[in-house]
Design an enzyme around this catalytic site. Structure first.
Site, PDB file in Angstrom:
ATOM      1  N   HIS A 207       0.836  -1.204   0.000  1.00 14.41           N
ATOM      2  CA  HIS A 207       0.000   0.000   0.000  1.00 14.41           C
ATOM      3  C   HIS A 207       0.871   1.255   0.000  1.00 14.41           C
ATOM      4  O   HIS A 207       1.213   1.786   1.048  1.00 14.41           O
ATOM      5  CB  HIS A 207      -0.896  -0.033   1.252  1.00 14.41           C
ATOM      6  CG  HIS A 207      -2.045   0.911   1.202  1.00 14.41           C
ATOM      7  ND1 HIS A 207      -3.295   0.590   1.681  1.00 14.41           N
ATOM      8  CD2 HIS A 207      -2.154   2.171   0.729  1.00 14.41           C
ATOM      9  CE1 HIS A 207      -4.117   1.609   1.511  1.00 14.41           C
ATOM     10  NE2 HIS A 207      -3.445   2.593   0.946  1.00 14.41           N
TER      11      HIS A 207
ATOM     12  N   HIS B 278     -10.757  -0.368   0.793  1.00 14.96           N
ATOM     13  CA  HIS B 278     -10.644   0.737   1.755  1.00 14.96           C
ATOM     14  C   HIS B 278     -12.013   0.810   2.435  1.00 14.96           C
ATOM     15  O   HIS B 278     -12.970   1.319   1.861  1.00 14.96           O
ATOM     16  CB  HIS B 278     -10.298   2.025   0.995  1.00 14.96           C
ATOM     17  CG  HIS B 278     -10.397   3.284   1.799  1.00 14.96           C
ATOM     18  ND1 HIS B 278      -9.310   4.074   2.076  1.00 14.96           N
ATOM     19  CD2 HIS B 278     -11.454   3.909   2.371  1.00 14.96           C
ATOM     20  CE1 HIS B 278      -9.704   5.122   2.794  1.00 14.96           C
ATOM     21  NE2 HIS B 278     -10.995   5.048   2.981  1.00 14.96           N
TER      22      HIS B 278
ATOM     23  N   ASP C 295       0.788   2.552   3.717  1.00 14.24           N
ATOM     24  CA  ASP C 295      -0.106   3.643   3.301  1.00 14.24           C
ATOM     25  C   ASP C 295       0.669   4.957   3.208  1.00 14.24           C
ATOM     26  O   ASP C 295       0.162   6.029   3.560  1.00 14.24           O
ATOM     27  CB  ASP C 295      -1.307   3.783   4.247  1.00 14.24           C
ATOM     28  CG  ASP C 295      -2.442   4.586   3.609  1.00 14.24           C
ATOM     29  OD1 ASP C 295      -2.306   5.009   2.434  1.00 14.24           O
ATOM     30  OD2 ASP C 295      -3.462   4.807   4.289  1.00 14.24           O
TER      31      ASP C 295
HETATM   32 ZN   LIG Z   1      -7.089   3.869   2.097  1.00 18.68          ZN
END
Ligand SMILES: [Zn+2]
Lengths: 330, 430
Positions: free
Chosen positions: B57, B178, B304
């Site tokens: 990610h 998500h 992320d």
């Molecule tokens: Zn996300």
């Protein structure tokens, strides 16, 4: 005094009482023929309003002028949504202009805090309302008004009614009144109460009629038009019936109880015209008291150096202090 | 001919010291090795050797937001963080929803050469959540996409999510969700709880994440297709995934480093450097995430990594962009929260940061391999005793939005090898 007035949550009881006492003194002086005081001559107060609020801006403007400060009104267009003029750039501009104090109104919660702590400005910051967070001078003027009518705060019961979820006035009032020793009850439909409200220093009731007979003061919060379409309650009529203050409900208040509203009112929604104009209503007085309280705040922040409402400590915060969850191994 | 490296006395996965010979892209020899002529010797005494890390990610921002990050700068940051592979999220501009865009990102990654870049394809056209993107074309492209995600947006339409899960079965793809119920999070700014009420910031309730995860687990079970849950952030989500795994449903999940170490209390500063989506949660959530990662309920740590230019963070909270950097600090955060705390060993770190993410991303023929003879020479050497103070100006990322500025973190990546070529040596880009 602290460098800034950002919230009532970080006002000590001594701080709060000092502001109210100072406001009382100022109000006495204002009753004399010459209303202007020379205290802040040569100092510059900037009213920085990212949201339109003629009444609050005017109140601060009158307050600053009565203290002989130079006042600059800076209406910044562009909210957090429209990405207009940024808070930072505006702050840097005002810094260059030599503002001694910045009175800021902004639609984003924390905007005043950011202005005071992000290093963009060295001015004193007065929060004139930030998003749905706080509006400390409103709470101070409310407390000032209550003290005049109720004689004090201990054992006094204040009921705050309506859209607590979105109300900066409610937050500031709960903290301040609890600090001053009053007992606050929030009365609202469950949809208009924030998650976690049970941990606030107040009582909570879904039933306005149960709260009314014990109230020494009742404060009606404005219900904004966008909430009516937001699904927070079924209809305006149902809201008024359950949480509006009309003459019938007012009749059940104790004899000396006062009716308050931070304005602007939606007559016929949260408050009926008859109540707003009744002799229990102190709504017009609140406006007048606003000037005295704001004069007191500006005076205490700007005159004298380290005097007054407390110290700077506790303002700065170590941003990494809380990075480890409690009880967890590092 | 490429350089041959002889790594001496590295503690492989935290075990006994071993030597590794990296030659011609593979681990040519291992064990207790004598001098090998023509090699560069690396004294790895006291260092941990792990398979090159794999991030599921990563936001590399190219194409479209080259002011925040590029494939080149982002993969530099990745290499410095010990990664040999990153999955580049699809929310670029244009969106990576066609074979053309994913191939462009893939090619940029190859040209940069700091680590492998595996593009993630969008599930729906333009991330709009209305109709499926050409998932098959992206799967068949040179980029060989296997992970599909509308990350940043939730595939909230239940029927569309069902169809996506079904469709990717044709090429053994996975849908990475998500999980954010959009109606429950309109205008959301931070974790919904006591603190959001006090700060006057609109709440992002745990139920908005958990409701989608619960639904998607049931859809994955129903379609018998693979679901991957991005950035799990609540204790309730961990419970749901634990239940799904106990039932044998094909579900995997990741957690970010920041959700393992930071809590919502940081929002008290109103400093948007702490604004991220999903938001920082409570200490109890952090504890549950650590436990979930340790017991394997959560399969992977994924960064992320979300670069943003300064102006998107140097403002009031509501106006700020969501996201924080992660690539260059991920391993240190995992060491502090999971290894130094005694919850996991280094072999577990290898499992959660390399082996399992490589399997989820379907790149486990090349990454997340054992450090054994004949395997690809994707290796990272970590000094677990090092301490460093994070300096945002010293990061390789084009952006500086790290939440760890000024914090002291343990551990340092000393060297990273991608197919036997050093991308990082002595803690610097090679
Ligand atoms: Zn996300």
């Amino acid at each position: 005094m602290k460098r800034h007035l950002l919230s009532t949550a970080d006002l000590s009881r001594d701080d709060a009482v000092l502001i109210l006492d100072t406001a009382e003194e100022i109000a006495r002086l204002a009753a004399r023929p010459i209303k202007k005081l020379p205290t802040l001559r040569g100092r510059t107060v900037v009213n920085l309003f990212f949201e339109d609020s003629t009444r609050t801006r005017t109140s601060f403007e009158v307050a600053a002028k009565r203290l002989s400060a130079d006042v600059i009104n800076f209406s910044a267009k562009g909210s957090s949504v429209s990405k207009g003029e940024s808070l930072k750039d505006t702050a840097l501009t005002l810094e260059a202009m030599g503002a001694d104090a910045v009175v800021v109104r902004h639609s984003a919660s924390g905007a005043a805090y950011r202005l005071a702590t992000a290093g963009w400005s060295s001015s004193h910051v007065v929060n004139a309302g930030d998003g749905t967070h706080e509006h400390p001078t409103q709470a101070l003027l409310d407390a000032f008004t209550m003290r005049r009518h109720l004689g004090g705060f201990e054992e006094r019961r204040v009921t705050v009614v309506g859209d607590v979820l979105h109300s900066r006035v409610a937050r500031s009032n709960v903290h301040l009144l609890a600090t001053l020793g009053a007992r606050v009850t929030l009365a609202a439909p469950p949809t208009l109460l924030p998650v976690g409200v049970e941990s606030w220093p107040c009582d909570v009731s879904y039933d306005l009629d149960a709260a009314i007979p014990g109230s020494d003061a009742i404060m009606m919060l404005r219900v904004q038009r966008e909430r009516m379409n937001g699904g927070f309650f079924p209809t305006q009529r149902e809201y008024s019936r359950r949480y509006g203050l009309d003459a019938q409900r007012m009749a059940k208040l104790p004899d000396k109880a006062i009716v308050m509203h931070p304005g602007p009112m939606v007559r016929g929604m949260e408050i009926s015209a008859a109540v707003a104009d009744s002799d229990r209503s102190v709504i017009v007085e609140q406006v007048a008291n606003g000037v005295s309280v704001r004069m007191a705040v500006l005076y205490l922040l700007l005159s004298g150096s380290e005097s007054a409402i407390g110290s700077d400590e506790g303002q700065a915060q170590n941003q990494h202090q809380n990075t480890e969850p409690k009880g967890a191994a590092a | 001919m490429s350089t041959t490296y002889l790594i001496k006395n590295a503690s492989v996965l935290g075990g006994d010291p071993q030597d590794l010979l990296l030659r011609d892209g593979i681990i040519a020899d291992a064990g207790s090795l004598g001098p090998v002529p023509g090699t560069v010797v690396i004294d790895a005494g006291g260092l941990i050797a792990l398979p090159g890390l794999v991030d599921l990610h990563t936001h590399l921002r190219e194409p479209g937001r080259e002011d925040a990050e590029t494939v080149d700068t982002g993969t530099r940051a990745a290499a410095l963080g010990g990664f040999t592979a990153v999955h580049a999220m699809a929310n670029t501009d244009p969106v990576a929803d066609t074979a053309g865009v994913v191939e462009q990102v893939w090619r940029l990654g190859r040209e940069a050469g700091h680590c492998d870049v595996f593009p993630v394809g969008a599930v729906t056209v333009g991330l709009k959540g209305e109709r499926l993107a050409e998932l098959g074309a992206m799967a068949d492209s040179a980029a060989r996409v296997r992970v599909f995600s509308d990350d940043g947006k939730c595939v909230s339409d239940a029927n569309l999510m069902r169809r996506a899960l079904e469709y990717v079965k044709a090429f053994d793809g996975v849908v990475a969700q998500h999980a954010q119920e959009p109606r429950l999070t309109e205008g959301a700014q931070m974790n919904e709880g006591e603190l959001s009420g006090l700060l006057g910031l609109a709440g992002w309730p745990a139920v908005a994440e958990e409701a989608i995860i619960a639904r998607d687990i049931l859809l994955a079970a129903h379609t018998k297709s693979r679901l991957h849950v991005c950035h799990v952030s609540t204790a309730g989500s961990v419970e749901l995934i634990r239940w799904a795994k106990s039932k044998g449903h094909p579900v995997t999940a990741e957690v970010t480093p920041h959700h393992l170490i930071l809590t919502e209390d940081l929002a008290k500063s109103y400093d948007p450097i702490y604004k991220v989506n999903p938001p920082l949660r409570s200490a109890a959530d952090v504890q549950a995430l650590r436990e979930g990662l340790a017991d394997g309920t959560i399969d992977a740590v994924a960064t992320d990594h979300a670069p943003h230019p300064q102006e998107d963070k140097d403002c009031e909270w509501a106006a700020a962009a969501m996201g924080m950097l992660g690539l260059e600090t991920a391993l240190s955060v995992v060491q502090q929260t999971m290894v130094d705390s005694g919850l996991m060993g280094w072999a577990d770190v290898a499992d959660r940061m390399s082996v399992r993410p490589a399997a989820i991303g379907q790149v486990d023929d090349r990454h997340g391999r054992p450090l054994a003879i004949g395997e690809p020479a994707n290796v990272v050497l970590v000094d677990p005793k090092a301490k460093r103070t994070v300096d945002r100006t010293a990061l390789a990322s084009l952006s500086q939005n790290t939440p760890y500025q000024g914090m002291e973190l343990p551990g340092a990546v000393v060297a990273t090898f991608l197919r036997g070529t050093a991308t990082v040596l002595d803690g610097k880009l090679a």
